[in-house]
Design a protein around this motif. Sequence first.
Motif, PDB file in Angstrom:
ATOM      1  N   ALA A 104      26.230 137.168 -34.736  1.00 52.02           N
ATOM      2  CA  ALA A 104      26.672 136.274 -35.822  1.00 52.02           C
ATOM      3  C   ALA A 104      26.265 134.853 -35.478  1.00 52.02           C
ATOM      4  CB  ALA A 104      28.179 136.387 -36.024  1.00 52.02           C
ATOM      5  N   LYS A 105      25.028 134.519 -35.761  1.00 55.82           N
ATOM      6  CA  LYS A 105      24.499 133.223 -35.319  1.00 55.82           C
ATOM      7  C   LYS A 105      25.037 132.053 -36.126  1.00 55.82           C
ATOM      8  CE  LYS A 105      20.305 135.161 -33.255  1.00 55.82           C
ATOM      9  NZ  LYS A 105      20.549 136.578 -33.546  1.00 55.82           N
ATOM     10  N   ASP A 106      25.876 132.344 -37.112  1.00 59.68           N
ATOM     11  CA  ASP A 106      26.528 131.267 -37.852  1.00 59.68           C
ATOM     12  C   ASP A 106      27.972 131.073 -37.391  1.00 59.68           C
ATOM     13  OD1 ASP A 106      27.660 133.046 -40.836  1.00 59.68           O
ATOM     14  OD2 ASP A 106      27.350 133.735 -38.779  1.00 59.68           O
ATOM     15  N   LYS A 107      28.371 131.759 -36.341  1.00 56.68           N
ATOM     16  CA  LYS A 107      29.745 131.700 -35.845  1.00 56.68           C
ATOM     17  C   LYS A 107      29.815 130.946 -34.532  1.00 56.68           C
ATOM     18  CE  LYS A 107      31.343 134.601 -39.007  1.00 56.68           C
ATOM     19  NZ  LYS A 107      32.205 134.131 -40.108  1.00 56.68           N
ATOM     20  N   TYR A 108      30.960 130.311 -34.305  1.00 56.48           N
ATOM     21  CA  TYR A 108      31.286 129.692 -33.025  1.00 56.48           C
ATOM     22  C   TYR A 108      32.573 130.354 -32.544  1.00 56.48           C
ATOM     23  CZ  TYR A 108      27.957 125.989 -34.147  1.00 56.48           C
ATOM     24  OH  TYR A 108      26.821 125.293 -34.462  1.00 56.48           O
ATOM     25  N   LEU A 109      32.481 131.082 -31.442  1.00 56.12           N
ATOM     26  CA  LEU A 109      33.625 131.825 -30.922  1.00 56.12           C
ATOM     27  C   LEU A 109      34.036 131.250 -29.573  1.00 56.12           C
ATOM     28  CD1 LEU A 109      32.431 135.459 -31.752  1.00 56.12           C
ATOM     29  CD2 LEU A 109      33.797 133.925 -33.157  1.00 56.12           C
ATOM     30  N   GLU A 110      35.334 131.147 -29.362  1.00 55.70           N
ATOM     31  CA  GLU A 110      35.852 130.573 -28.115  1.00 55.70           C
ATOM     32  C   GLU A 110      36.210 131.676 -27.128  1.00 55.70           C
ATOM     33  OE1 GLU A 110      39.579 128.441 -28.384  1.00 55.70           O
ATOM     34  OE2 GLU A 110      38.927 127.040 -26.825  1.00 55.70           O
ATOM     35  N   TYR A 111      35.773 131.501 -25.888  1.00 58.58           N
ATOM     36  CA  TYR A 111      36.067 132.464 -24.827  1.00 58.58           C
ATOM     37  C   TYR A 111      36.649 131.737 -23.622  1.00 58.58           C
ATOM     38  CZ  TYR A 111      33.458 135.986 -27.381  1.00 58.58           C
ATOM     39  OH  TYR A 111      33.035 136.874 -28.340  1.00 58.58           O
ATOM     40  N   TRP A 112      37.466 132.496 -22.883  1.00 58.29           N
ATOM     41  CA  TRP A 112      38.075 132.014 -21.641  1.00 58.29           C
ATOM     42  C   TRP A 112      37.764 132.991 -20.519  1.00 58.29           C
ATOM     43  CZ3 TRP A 112      40.723 127.434 -21.191  1.00 58.29           C
ATOM     44  CH2 TRP A 112      41.115 126.810 -22.372  1.00 58.29           C
ATOM     45  N   GLY A 113      37.604 132.436 -19.326  1.00 51.82           N
ATOM     46  CA  GLY A 113      37.512 133.283 -18.152  1.00 51.82           C
ATOM     47  C   GLY A 113      38.892 133.645 -17.651  1.00 51.82           C
ATOM     48  N   GLN A 114      38.927 134.471 -16.606  1.00 54.13           N
ATOM     49  CA  GLN A 114      40.196 134.915 -16.027  1.00 54.13           C
ATOM     50  C   GLN A 114      40.800 133.888 -15.083  1.00 54.13           C
ATOM     51  OE1 GLN A 114      41.924 137.847 -16.811  1.00 54.13           O
ATOM     52  NE2 GLN A 114      40.462 137.670 -18.483  1.00 54.13           N
ATOM     53  N   GLY A 115      40.005 132.934 -14.673  1.00 58.55           N
ATOM     54  CA  GLY A 115      40.525 131.884 -13.813  1.00 58.55           C
ATOM     55  C   GLY A 115      40.165 132.064 -12.349  1.00 58.55           C
ATOM     56  N   ALA A 116      40.109 130.943 -11.662  1.00 56.61           N
ATOM     57  CA  ALA A 116      39.871 130.923 -10.211  1.00 56.61           C
ATOM     58  C   ALA A 116      40.949 130.056  -9.573  1.00 56.61           C
ATOM     59  CB  ALA A 116      38.499 130.356  -9.899  1.00 56.61           C
ATOM     60  N   GLN A 117      41.597 130.604  -8.558  1.00 61.39           N
ATOM     61  CA  GLN A 117      42.696 129.876  -7.910  1.00 61.39           C
ATOM     62  C   GLN A 117      42.132 128.853  -6.922  1.00 61.39           C
ATOM     63  OE1 GLN A 117      45.977 130.002  -8.536  1.00 61.39           O
ATOM     64  NE2 GLN A 117      46.271 128.346  -7.036  1.00 61.39           N
ATOM     65  N   VAL A 118      42.619 127.638  -7.044  1.00 60.46           N
ATOM     66  CA  VAL A 118      42.300 126.566  -6.098  1.00 60.46           C
ATOM     67  C   VAL A 118      43.609 126.106  -5.474  1.00 60.46           C
ATOM     68  CG1 VAL A 118      41.455 124.207  -5.862  1.00 60.46           C
ATOM     69  CG2 VAL A 118      40.235 125.834  -7.316  1.00 60.46           C
ATOM     70  N   THR A 119      43.675 126.166  -4.158  1.00 64.97           N
ATOM     71  CA  THR A 119      44.867 125.748  -3.436  1.00 64.97           C
ATOM     72  C   THR A 119      44.466 124.691  -2.415  1.00 64.97           C
ATOM     73  OG1 THR A 119      45.854 127.939  -3.703  1.00 64.97           O
ATOM     74  CG2 THR A 119      46.818 126.494  -2.033  1.00 64.97           C
ATOM     75  N   VAL A 120      45.125 123.548  -2.499  1.00 66.76           N
ATOM     76  CA  VAL A 120      44.826 122.439  -1.593  1.00 66.76           C
ATOM     77  C   VAL A 120      46.038 122.206  -0.708  1.00 66.76           C
ATOM     78  CG1 VAL A 120      44.060 120.059  -1.407  1.00 66.76           C
ATOM     79  CG2 VAL A 120      43.384 121.433  -3.390  1.00 66.76           C
ATOM     80  N   SER A 121      45.846 122.329   0.583  1.00 64.65           N
ATOM     81  CA  SER A 121      46.943 122.143   1.530  1.00 64.65           C
ATOM     82  C   SER A 121      46.969 120.702   2.042  1.00 64.65           C
ATOM     83  CB  SER A 121      46.793 123.105   2.701  1.00 64.65           C
ATOM     84  OG  SER A 121      45.608 122.832   3.415  1.00 64.65           O
ATOM     85  N   SER A 122      48.168 120.251   2.338  1.00 61.39           N
ATOM     86  CA  SER A 122      48.315 118.857   2.804  1.00 61.39           C
ATOM     87  C   SER A 122      48.188 118.762   4.310  1.00 61.39           C
ATOM     88  CB  SER A 122      49.666 118.317   2.349  1.00 61.39           C
ATOM     89  OG  SER A 122      50.701 119.123   2.851  1.00 61.39           O
TER      90      SER A 122
END
Length: 122
Positions: A104-122
């Motif tokens: 459907a080249k006349d459509k704009y569809l939104e997609y999301w990934g599953q996510g990536a965890q970022v953890t920053v330690s102090s």
Amino acid sequence: QIQLVESGGGLVQAGGSLRLSCVGSGRIFSINDMGWYRQAPGKQRELVATITFDDNTNYADFVKGRFTISRDNAKNTVYLQMNSLNPEDTARYYCNAIVIPNWAKDKYLEYWGQGAQVTVSS
């Protein structure tokens, strides 16, 4: 049919760096805007950075000067280089894309990934 897959998350000490990648695959004709969002426990998802097809960028104030978004249109990939990380950056980072699908080249569809965890330690 269309997927976004993030990679590059992990655990890093404060002051360190990480680079996230997000690859789009499937029946993609083209990708318009791409972006990164994040969500920390107990908080709403928030915009981190966005980039248009022709490389116009937008950043949240809290990452300006520390994070850089870029993309490779030939690879349907968006990157997020994160420097000077601090514990407040700890969150799950989600890739977002506005996709024009093959069927459907006349459509704009939104997609999301599953996510990536970022953890920053102090």
